[in-house]
Write a protein that holds these residues in place. Structure first.
Motif, PDB file in Angstrom:
ATOM      1  N   LEU A 124     101.909  50.200  58.417  1.00 16.00           N
ATOM      2  CA  LEU A 124     103.292  49.809  58.743  1.00 16.00           C
ATOM      3  C   LEU A 124     104.162  51.056  58.788  1.00 16.00           C
ATOM      4  CD1 LEU A 124     103.629  46.700  56.372  1.00 16.00           C
ATOM      5  CD2 LEU A 124     103.284  46.649  58.856  1.00 16.00           C
ATOM      6  N   PRO A 125     103.918  51.961  59.717  1.00 15.79           N
ATOM      7  CA  PRO A 125     104.607  53.260  59.724  1.00 15.79           C
ATOM      8  C   PRO A 125     106.126  53.165  59.876  1.00 15.79           C
ATOM      9  CG  PRO A 125     103.421  52.905  61.780  1.00 15.79           C
ATOM     10  CD  PRO A 125     102.983  51.819  60.852  1.00 15.79           C
ATOM     11  N   LYS A 126     106.619  52.064  60.419  1.00 15.12           N
ATOM     12  CA  LYS A 126     108.062  51.926  60.583  1.00 15.12           C
ATOM     13  C   LYS A 126     108.749  51.384  59.331  1.00 15.12           C
ATOM     14  CE  LYS A 126     108.029  51.350  65.611  1.00 15.12           C
ATOM     15  NZ  LYS A 126     108.468  50.504  66.753  1.00 15.12           N
ATOM     16  N   PHE A 127     107.956  50.920  58.373  1.00 14.77           N
ATOM     17  CA  PHE A 127     108.522  50.407  57.119  1.00 14.77           C
ATOM     18  C   PHE A 127     108.490  51.521  56.078  1.00 14.77           C
ATOM     19  CE2 PHE A 127     108.449  48.137  53.061  1.00 14.77           C
ATOM     20  CZ  PHE A 127     109.439  47.177  53.260  1.00 14.77           C
ATOM     21  N   PRO A 128     109.574  51.690  55.293  1.00 10.87           N
ATOM     22  CA  PRO A 128     109.585  52.767  54.282  1.00 10.87           C
ATOM     23  C   PRO A 128     108.529  52.547  53.210  1.00 10.87           C
ATOM     24  CG  PRO A 128     111.506  51.334  54.054  1.00 10.87           C
ATOM     25  CD  PRO A 128     110.840  50.959  55.341  1.00 10.87           C
ATOM     26  N   SER A 162     112.530  59.570  55.146  1.00 13.22           N
ATOM     27  CA  SER A 162     113.840  59.042  55.531  1.00 13.22           C
ATOM     28  C   SER A 162     114.003  58.875  57.035  1.00 13.22           C
ATOM     29  CB  SER A 162     114.954  59.958  54.996  1.00 13.22           C
ATOM     30  OG  SER A 162     115.047  59.869  53.594  1.00 13.22           O
ATOM     31  N   GLY A 163     112.977  59.212  57.798  1.00  8.78           N
ATOM     32  CA  GLY A 163     113.055  59.009  59.243  1.00  8.78           C
ATOM     33  C   GLY A 163     113.618  60.211  59.981  1.00  8.78           C
ATOM     34  N   LYS A 164     114.347  59.952  61.057  1.00  5.65           N
ATOM     35  CA  LYS A 164     114.876  61.013  61.909  1.00  5.65           C
ATOM     36  C   LYS A 164     115.794  61.949  61.126  1.00  5.65           C
ATOM     37  CE  LYS A 164     114.682  58.334  66.207  1.00  5.65           C
ATOM     38  NZ  LYS A 164     115.477  57.777  67.338  1.00  5.65           N
ATOM     39  N   ILE A 176     114.136  63.672  47.920  1.00  3.38           N
ATOM     40  CA  ILE A 176     113.797  62.307  48.335  1.00  3.38           C
ATOM     41  C   ILE A 176     114.566  61.934  49.598  1.00  3.38           C
ATOM     42  CG2 ILE A 176     113.903  59.877  47.676  1.00  3.38           C
ATOM     43  CD1 ILE A 176     113.553  60.767  44.761  1.00  3.38           C
ATOM     44  N   CYS A 177     115.876  62.169  49.585  1.00  2.00           N
ATOM     45  CA  CYS A 177     116.715  61.755  50.715  1.00  2.00           C
ATOM     46  C   CYS A 177     116.432  62.540  51.989  1.00  2.00           C
ATOM     47  CB  CYS A 177     118.197  61.907  50.342  1.00  2.00           C
ATOM     48  SG  CYS A 177     118.764  60.764  49.060  1.00  2.00           S
ATOM     49  N   SER A 178     116.068  63.810  51.850  1.00  4.85           N
ATOM     50  CA  SER A 178     115.867  64.648  53.037  1.00  4.85           C
ATOM     51  C   SER A 178     114.435  64.660  53.521  1.00  4.85           C
ATOM     52  CB  SER A 178     116.296  66.088  52.726  1.00  4.85           C
ATOM     53  OG  SER A 178     115.456  66.655  51.729  1.00  4.85           O
ATOM     54  N   ASN A 204     115.777  55.246  55.911  1.00  5.45           N
ATOM     55  CA  ASN A 204     116.738  55.954  55.052  1.00  5.45           C
ATOM     56  C   ASN A 204     117.340  55.034  53.991  1.00  5.45           C
ATOM     57  OD1 ASN A 204     118.714  54.573  56.605  1.00  5.45           O
ATOM     58  ND2 ASN A 204     118.946  56.318  57.991  1.00  5.45           N
ATOM     59  N   THR A 205     117.316  53.728  54.231  1.00  4.89           N
ATOM     60  CA  THR A 205     117.744  52.795  53.191  1.00  4.89           C
ATOM     61  C   THR A 205     116.758  52.787  52.036  1.00  4.89           C
ATOM     62  OG1 THR A 205     118.847  51.360  54.804  1.00  4.89           O
ATOM     63  CG2 THR A 205     118.292  50.382  52.677  1.00  4.89           C
TER      64      THR A 205
END
Length: 419
Positions: A177-181, A293-295, A287-289, A23-24
Motif C-alpha cells: 500500500l505505497p500510497k498509505f503512510p 511524508s510524501g512530496k 520524521i516530518c521531513s 504527511n498527515t
C-alpha cells in the motif's frame, strides 16, 4: 539574497491543498512522539523537587508555545520545521532553579533568547553552518538519531510479539500500500495492542494548570550557570541538527538564520511565562521531513500538524501524562525508529560513505551517538567541534579543495568561489 520564505499569505488554502494521508500520518507520529517528551520534563522537575503545580503549568505552557510557533514557522517558510523545546535545556533548567532561583533562571533564559535572536538576525548562524563540511553535519545528525533506530530494535527482546507486529505492519504497508503512510499503519497496530491488552485506565485523571506571567530577574551567576550553556545548546546543538536534517533530505535553501531567530523570539516570550526555551525539534524534523511524508514541497504540512497537536493537547496534558504512563514505552520508540529509517539511511550513508572528510565524519557520528555531556553541553555540539578539528588536522586537503560560498551581510548565498 535573502532566505527563501513564502509568508502567511494563502497559508490556509495551501495547507488544505497540500495535506494528504502521508504527511498527515508522519505529522501524527511526530506529534505523539513529541508529546511523550513532556514525561521527561515532568520527571526532571520531580527529581529537582519542584512544586507539582508549577511542573504541570510549565509543561502545559511549553506545549502551548511550541504549538503556536509550530503552526506559524513552517507555514511562513513552507518547510517541515516542527518547533519544540530543548530537552537538554529542560534538564539544566530544573537543575539550576533550586540553586539560583526561578526568577534569575528565567532572566538567564531571556538573555539566551536575545543572544540567539541576534546571532540569527545578523546572519552569523547561516555562515557558521555553511562552513561546516556536510559529511560532518550528517555524521552528527546520524549519531543523534542512531538511538532512535536502536530503540526500534531493542523492544524485540522483551516485547517481541507487539514489536514484530508493528514493524511487520510498516513493511507490509510500504510494499503493498505505497500510497498509505506506513508509519500510521504501524501506529494503528500499536494502539490496537493497547486496547486489547490488560491495561487499566483507572489512574487517568484530568489536571489543568496554565502558565502565568512573571518578570524575570537578572544575576551574573544564573547567566553563567544556565544562560550561557542554554545559548550554546540552542545555536550549537538544536539548530545545526535540525538544519542538517532538512538539508540531508533535499531541502536546498534552509532558513538557518530565520530558524535561529525564531528560536530566540520564542525563548524570549517563554521567559515571561516560566518557560525555558523554544527551538527546532531535530527528531521530529527527521520524521516530518522524511520521504515517508510524501512530496518534498508538501512535507511542511506534517510540521503544522505537529503544532496543532501540541496546541490542542496542551490543556489536557494532565490526562496525557496519565495515559503515557500506562502506555508501553516501546510503542513511541518503535514509531520514532520506523519514521526515521529513511533519514538514518541518508545521514549515515552521506557521512560514512562520503568521498571526503571521512575521519571527521566518523568522529562526529561516534561522538553524537555516545550521548556524552562535557561542561554541561551535549554530544551533538561536541560532535561538530571534534569532527571539524580532526578533519582540519588529518584531512586538510579536503578543506583546500572545498568550494566555499560568499555571503552577503544577511548571511545568504551570493557568489561561489573555489579555494
Amino acid at each position: 539574497m535573502t532566505e527563501n520564505k513564502v509568508g502567511f499569505q494563502n497559508g490556509v488554502s495551501d495547507f488544505i491543498s497540500d495535506i494528504n494521508p502521508r504527511n498527515t500520518g508522519t505529522g501524527m507520529a511526530a506529534g505523539i512522539f513529541g508529546l511523550s517528551a513532556g514525561v521527561v520534563m515532568i520527571s526532571a522537575g520531580q527529581a529537582a523537587g519542584l512544586n507539582p503545580n508549577f511542573i504541570i503549568a510549565w509543561v502545559t505552557g511549553q506545549f502551548l508555545l511550541c504549538g503556536l510557533f509550530g503552526i506559524f514557522i513552517p507555514t511562513y517558510y513552507r518547510q517541515p520545521i516542527p518547533m519544540a523545546t530543548s530537552i537538554p535545556g529542560a534538564l539544566l533548567f530544573t537543575a539550576v532553579i533550586p540553586s539560583v532561583g526561578l526568577g534569575p533562571a528565567l532572566g538567564a533564559t531571556l538573555i539566551a533568547g536575545v543572544l540567539s535572536f541576534i546571532i540569527g538576525k545578523s546572519g552569523l548562524m547561516g555562515k557558521l553552518i555553511h562552513y561546516i563540511p556536510s559529511p560532518i553535519i550528517m555524521g552528527m545528525v546520524g549519531g543523534v538519531l542512531l538511538s532512535f533506530g536502536l530503540g526500534m530494535i531493542t523492544p524485540l527482546e522483551n516485547a517481541f510479539i507487539p514489536a514484530i507486529l508493528m514493524i511487520s505492519a510498516f513493511f507490509i504497508v510500504t510494499k503493498y500500500l505505497p500510497k498509505f503512510p506506513a508509519v500510521l499503519g504501524a501506529l494503528m497496530i500499536g494502539l490496537l495492542y493497547i486496547f486489547i491488552s490488560d491495561i487499566s485506565f483507572t489512574g487517568v485523571e484530568f489536571v489543568v494548570n496554565y502558565p502565568s506571567f512573571v518578570l524575570p530577574e537578572f544575576t551574573l551567576s544564573a547567566f553563567l550557570a544556565y544562560g550561557l550553556p542554554l545559548t550554546i545548546i540552542l545555536i550549537g546543538m538544536e539548530t545545526p541538527a535540525g538544519v542538517g536534517l532538512l538539508k540531508s533530505v533535499g531541502f536546498k535553501q534552509v532558513p538557518t538564520n530565520g530558524i535561529t531567530s525564531a528560536n530566540g523570539i520564542g525563548t524570549i516570550v517563554g521567559s515571561f511565562f516560566n518557560l525555558h526555551s523554544l527551538c527546532i525539534a531535530a527528531p521530529m524534523t527527521g520524521i516530518c521531513s522524511s520521504p515517508e511524508s510524501g512530496k518534498l514541497e508538501a512535507r511542511w504540512v506534517s510540521a503544522v500538524i505537529v503544532g496543532i497537536i501540541f496546541f490542542v493537547a496542551a490543556p489536557f496534558y494532565g490526562i496525557l501524562v496519565s495515559l503515557l504512563e500506562i502506555t508501553p514505552g516501546f510503542i513511541p520508540a518503535i514509531i520514532a525508529g520506523l519514521a526515521l529509517m529513511s533519514v538514518l539511511i541518508t545521514t549515515i550513508g552521506g557521512s560514512l560513505g562520503a568521498s571526503n572528510y571521512k575521519m571527521g565524519a566518523l568522529i562526529a557520528f561516534l561522538t553524537a551517538a555516545s550521548d556524552i555531556t562535557l561542561l554541561g553541553i551535549g554530544s551533538s555540539f561536541w560532535a561538530l567541534v571534534f569532527g571539524v578539528v580532526v578533519s582540519l588536522f588529518i584531512e586538510t586537503a579536503d578543506f583546500k579543495q572545498q568550494k566555499f560560498e560568499r555571503y552577503d551581510k544577511n548571511g545568504e548565498e551570493s557568489v561561489q568561489m573555489a579555494k
